[in-house]
Design a protein around this motif. Structure first.
Motif, PDB file in Angstrom:
ATOM      1  N   ILE A  18       0.796  -1.223   0.000  1.00 10.86           N
ATOM      2  CA  ILE A  18       0.000   0.000   0.000  1.00 10.86           C
ATOM      3  C   ILE A  18       0.834   1.281   0.000  1.00 10.86           C
ATOM      4  O   ILE A  18       0.358   2.332  -0.416  1.00 10.86           O
ATOM      5  CB  ILE A  18      -0.997   0.031   1.179  1.00 10.86           C
ATOM      6  N   ILE A  19       2.079   1.192   0.460  1.00  8.66           N
ATOM      7  CA  ILE A  19       2.948   2.375   0.497  1.00  8.66           C
ATOM      8  C   ILE A  19       4.338   1.977  -0.009  1.00  8.66           C
ATOM      9  O   ILE A  19       5.245   1.747   0.781  1.00  8.66           O
ATOM     10  CB  ILE A  19       3.049   2.970   1.922  1.00  8.66           C
ATOM     11  N   PRO A  20       4.510   1.880  -1.339  1.00  5.94           N
ATOM     12  CA  PRO A  20       5.788   1.437  -1.882  1.00  5.94           C
ATOM     13  C   PRO A  20       6.895   2.495  -1.873  1.00  5.94           C
ATOM     14  O   PRO A  20       8.064   2.162  -1.993  1.00  5.94           O
ATOM     15  CB  PRO A  20       5.448   1.042  -3.308  1.00  5.94           C
ATOM     16  N   LYS A  21       6.528   3.766  -1.746  1.00  6.90           N
ATOM     17  CA  LYS A  21       7.514   4.850  -1.723  1.00  6.90           C
ATOM     18  C   LYS A  21       7.116   5.883  -0.690  1.00  6.90           C
ATOM     19  O   LYS A  21       5.939   6.069  -0.400  1.00  6.90           O
ATOM     20  CB  LYS A  21       7.572   5.572  -3.083  1.00  6.90           C
ATOM     21  N   ALA A  22       8.121   6.587  -0.183  1.00  8.24           N
ATOM     22  CA  ALA A  22       7.859   7.698   0.722  1.00  8.24           C
ATOM     23  C   ALA A  22       7.493   8.934  -0.090  1.00  8.24           C
ATOM     24  O   ALA A  22       7.821   9.030  -1.280  1.00  8.24           O
ATOM     25  CB  ALA A  22       9.094   7.983   1.574  1.00  8.24           C
ATOM     26  N   LEU A  23       6.823   9.875   0.523  1.00 11.10           N
ATOM     27  CA  LEU A  23       6.421  11.096  -0.157  1.00 11.10           C
ATOM     28  C   LEU A  23       7.613  11.799  -0.793  1.00 11.10           C
ATOM     29  O   LEU A  23       7.527  12.295  -1.920  1.00 11.10           O
ATOM     30  CB  LEU A  23       5.709  12.025   0.836  1.00 11.10           C
TER      31      LEU A  23
END
Length: 53
Positions: A18-23
């Motif tokens: 669900i969150i493969p990369k940081a902002l």
């Protein structure tokens, strides 16, 4: 707690669904790589909770 029971790699793999990369890793014109649907987060949360049982 899940990490202690199943290992860091298992937990990271679930979260990366669900969150493969940081902002900070996403450029402005790029589409966001993480889910924009709350149900997806609930599914991963449920998977993590099942692993604790």
């Amino acid at each position: 707690m899940t990490e202690k029971k199943w290992g860091r790699e298992k937990v990271i793999n679930l979260i990366n669904k669900i969150i493969p990369k940081a902002l900070s890793e996403v450029s402005m014109p790029e589409a966001v790589p993480w889910s924009e649907h709350g149900d997806d987060y609930d599914k991963v949360k449920d998977e993590l909770l099942k692993l604790l049982q």
